[in-house]
Design an enzyme around this catalytic site. Sequence first.
Site, PDB file in Angstrom:
ATOM      1  NE  ARG A  51      -2.710  -0.623   3.270  1.00 43.29           N
ATOM      2  CZ  ARG A  51      -3.445  -0.744   4.357  1.00 43.29           C
ATOM      3  NH1 ARG A  51      -4.727  -0.557   4.300  1.00 43.29           N
ATOM      4  NH2 ARG A  51      -2.897  -1.044   5.518  1.00 43.29           N
ATOM      5  CE  LYS A 148       3.016 -19.306  12.188  1.00 45.03           C
ATOM      6  NZ  LYS A 148       3.734 -19.978  13.221  1.00 45.03           N
ATOM      7  CG  HIS A 178       9.230 -21.218   8.635  1.00 45.08           C
ATOM      8  ND1 HIS A 178       8.183 -20.650   9.302  1.00 45.08           N
ATOM      9  CD2 HIS A 178      10.200 -21.413   9.544  1.00 45.08           C
ATOM     10  CE1 HIS A 178       8.506 -20.520  10.566  1.00 45.08           C
ATOM     11  NE2 HIS A 178       9.728 -20.972  10.745  1.00 45.08           N
ATOM     12  CE  LYS A 182      13.056 -24.372  11.291  1.00 44.47           C
ATOM     13  NZ  LYS A 182      13.957 -23.220  11.283  1.00 44.47           N
ATOM     14  CD  GLU A 216       9.183 -19.884  19.261  1.00 43.72           C
ATOM     15  OE1 GLU A 216       9.455 -19.343  18.200  1.00 43.72           O
ATOM     16  OE2 GLU A 216       8.065 -19.830  19.800  1.00 43.72           O
ATOM     17  CG  ASP A 235       2.225 -18.999  16.723  1.00 42.88           C
ATOM     18  OD1 ASP A 235       2.049 -18.516  15.590  1.00 42.88           O
ATOM     19  OD2 ASP A 235       3.305 -18.872  17.348  1.00 42.88           O
ATOM     20  CG  HIS A 240       5.690 -24.539  12.854  1.00 43.89           C
ATOM     21  ND1 HIS A 240       5.619 -24.288  11.504  1.00 43.89           N
ATOM     22  CD2 HIS A 240       5.657 -23.319  13.447  1.00 43.89           C
ATOM     23  CE1 HIS A 240       5.551 -22.982  11.300  1.00 43.89           C
ATOM     24  NE2 HIS A 240       5.562 -22.380  12.463  1.00 43.89           N
ATOM     25  CE  LYS A 331       5.598 -17.383  20.677  1.00 50.50           C
ATOM     26  NZ  LYS A 331       6.779 -17.568  19.837  1.00 50.50           N
TER      27      LYS A 331
HETATM   28  P1  NAD Z   1       3.217  -6.520   8.115  1.00 50.79           P
HETATM   29  O1  NAD Z   1       2.084  -5.870   8.830  1.00 50.79           O
HETATM   30  O2  NAD Z   1       4.600  -6.183   8.529  1.00 50.79           O
HETATM   31  O3  NAD Z   1       3.103  -6.210   6.555  1.00 50.79           O
HETATM   32  C1  NAD Z   1       1.883  -6.229   5.880  1.00 50.79           C
HETATM   33  C2  NAD Z   1       2.101  -5.813   4.435  1.00 50.79           C
HETATM   34  O4  NAD Z   1       0.844  -5.896   3.778  1.00 50.79           O
HETATM   35  C3  NAD Z   1       2.612  -4.394   4.217  1.00 50.79           C
HETATM   36  O5  NAD Z   1       3.516  -4.395   3.147  1.00 50.79           O
HETATM   37  C4  NAD Z   1       1.355  -3.623   3.814  1.00 50.79           C
HETATM   38  O6  NAD Z   1       1.610  -2.514   2.956  1.00 50.79           O
HETATM   39  C5  NAD Z   1       0.617  -4.698   3.050  1.00 50.79           C
HETATM   40  N1  NAD Z   1      -0.829  -4.424   3.020  1.00 50.79           N
HETATM   41  C6  NAD Z   1      -1.663  -4.271   4.069  1.00 50.79           C
HETATM   42  N2  NAD Z   1      -2.920  -4.023   3.637  1.00 50.79           N
HETATM   43  C7  NAD Z   1      -2.870  -4.013   2.283  1.00 50.79           C
HETATM   44  C8  NAD Z   1      -3.836  -3.806   1.252  1.00 50.79           C
HETATM   45  N3  NAD Z   1      -5.112  -3.546   1.537  1.00 50.79           N
HETATM   46  N4  NAD Z   1      -3.435  -3.898  -0.017  1.00 50.79           N
HETATM   47  C9  NAD Z   1      -2.137  -4.171  -0.344  1.00 50.79           C
HETATM   48  N5  NAD Z   1      -1.187  -4.364   0.594  1.00 50.79           N
HETATM   49  C10 NAD Z   1      -1.544  -4.285   1.882  1.00 50.79           C
HETATM   50  O7  NAD Z   1       2.919  -8.085   8.215  1.00 50.79           O
HETATM   51  P2  NAD Z   1       3.992  -9.275   8.187  1.00 50.79           P
HETATM   52  O8  NAD Z   1       4.530  -9.467   9.563  1.00 50.79           O
HETATM   53  O9  NAD Z   1       4.959  -9.065   7.100  1.00 50.79           O
HETATM   54  O10 NAD Z   1       3.068 -10.543   7.919  1.00 50.79           O
HETATM   55  C11 NAD Z   1       2.515 -10.827   6.639  1.00 50.79           C
HETATM   56  C12 NAD Z   1       1.827 -12.188   6.699  1.00 50.79           C
HETATM   57  O11 NAD Z   1       2.773 -13.201   6.994  1.00 50.79           O
HETATM   58  C13 NAD Z   1       0.767 -12.307   7.797  1.00 50.79           C
HETATM   59  O12 NAD Z   1      -0.259 -13.150   7.358  1.00 50.79           O
HETATM   60  C14 NAD Z   1       1.507 -12.968   8.927  1.00 50.79           C
HETATM   61  O13 NAD Z   1       0.649 -13.693   9.777  1.00 50.79           O
HETATM   62  C15 NAD Z   1       2.404 -13.905   8.153  1.00 50.79           C
HETATM   63  N6  NAD Z   1       3.617 -14.300   8.879  1.00 50.79           N
HETATM   64  C16 NAD Z   1       4.489 -13.352   9.317  1.00 50.79           C
HETATM   65  C17 NAD Z   1       5.642 -13.760   9.981  1.00 50.79           C
HETATM   66  C18 NAD Z   1       6.661 -12.753  10.451  1.00 50.79           C
HETATM   67  O14 NAD Z   1       7.687 -13.173  11.001  1.00 50.79           O
HETATM   68  N7  NAD Z   1       6.445 -11.464  10.263  1.00 50.79           N
HETATM   69  C19 NAD Z   1       5.904 -15.127  10.208  1.00 50.79           C
HETATM   70  C20 NAD Z   1       5.006 -16.064   9.729  1.00 50.79           C
HETATM   71  C21 NAD Z   1       3.863 -15.640   9.065  1.00 50.79           C
END
Ligand code: NAD
Length: 484
Positions: A51, A148, A178, A182, A216, A235, A240, A331
């Site tokens: 966005r 996830k 993920h 591994k 963790e 979670d 996992h 955790k």
């Molecule tokens: P984040 O909040 O850091 O990033 C979200 C992203 O989505 C941003 O780039 C934002 O601009 C974009 N976005 C939000 N609304 C939008 C819209 N309406 N249109 C287009 N883009 C939009 O989130 P994150 O931590 O990167 O997580 C992303 C996904 O991955 C989630 O489903 C989360 O559960 C999953 N996940 C994250 C992690 C992690 O370590 N961060 C680990 C496992 C899974």
Amino acid sequence: MVSRVIPVDPFDLVIFGGTGDLAQRKILPALFHRFCAGQWPEDAQIIGAARSDLTTDAFRQIVAESLRRDAPRRAENTEALDGFLQRLDYVALDAMSAEGWPELTGRLTKDRIRAFYFSVGPRLFGPLADQIRSHGMVSDQTRIVVEKPFGHDLHSARGLNSTLAAHFDEGQIYRIDHYLGKETVQNLMAVRFGNMLFEPLWNSQYVDHIQITVAETVGVDGREEYYERAGAMRDMMQNHLMQLLCLIAMEPPAKFDPDAVRDEKLKVIRALDPVEPHHIVRGQFATGEGEPGYREVVNNPRSTTESYVALKAHVSNWRWAGTPFYLRTGKRLVARSSVINVQFKDAPHSIFGEAAGRHANALSIRLQPNEGITLKVTIKEPGPGGMRLIDVPLDMSFADALGPENQDPPDAYERLVMDVIRGNQTLFMRGDEVEAAWAWTDPIIDGWQARGDVPKPYDSGSTGPGDAELLMKRDGRRWQGIKP
Ligand code: NAD
């Protein structure tokens, strides 16, 4: 030994949520590593889509900073870094509106592999799938990758599956866990099915029990809102640990091919008995050692979300009848350690008499840290003075056995993202697997809610609640230490 790099075909990879935490910390560094390894064809491109209203240059700057932080060694090579950044493009768009979509369509290359990585919250999966379809971006070379959590329960997972199925074939959907990427997890299959040594013993006649631990040291900082709704069961356990259990318990697939492997995993999940309430321990880390407790962290003094869960599971089939599987994850524990322990039974008769003590083989598969495999064997204690037995480890750490260049095995995301490009779904979860895992998990969580169950407090920096030790003790067993 230097690992072989097999180049992939030209591709366009669109990362929705390209500015987000996961993309910056995991996906883009993984892609950069593969780029440095020479796995990319000349004209592959990555398009960040999110966005934020950014230019491509500004996006490249953000990525450069992330790589300097998360892939510092390789990012020192400015030629490689610049080469990678040149492959990046950026489009500002909104999943919920028409904004940016024609521009994205125009940036894609015709007739080549097209992968869309949904690195966004699950509520955007449906809108993104709609947009991709309605803008004519789907071809038989199109793949989507979803992160996830895949659902919150069986009902929501079914909803997500049918939303995606309305736009894509199952063969185009890559659900990431993920853990499956591994190196040691894949090695688990190599050890089981590549050697004659283990498979004949891999059943309840010879295996006393199996332990799977994912411990963790981190808490839930930065993810409070999500975690408060999820807890350790949703979670970690549902995905996992369940996946690890499947790989340990499954029958040998006829070949290492996506559906053959996933069919066998699914049979394991379906063979799981419902878990008895007294075979589960829930915990929540308490305030201690100057660290805030879970309830303080999530700012909810009445929270009943578990940050720890241990349970005893039974796989009811011919191979495993009578061999329990003990699973635990938590955790703020004493150490970060993911390990699978296969505890074999004692020898049926000791020719050395009672004084020699009881000895049994054990196979430990360490996922992190220090990935590797150890087999505990019994030998004679050296020296005179009779026949005394001791247990010694036959240790295979990747770093020692395969040379220093393998000390740092590729991150799971490197393997998985390249598998998406190659079109190999073996290490991704199929829709029916995810639903079966929820069907096993839901009654456990429903039971807690119906009984008003409150998790047991445990000290930060400990091995978890004392009741988890009792779970084992009652069966005359004990957990293998969390500390490596
Ligand atoms: P984040 O909040 O850091 O990033 C979200 C992203 O989505 C941003 O780039 C934002 O601009 C974009 N976005 C939000 N609304 C939008 C819209 N309406 N249109 C287009 N883009 C939009 O989130 P994150 O931590 O990167 O997580 C992303 C996904 O991955 C989630 O489903 C989360 O559960 C999953 N996940 C994250 C992690 C992690 O370590 N961060 C680990 C496992 C899974």
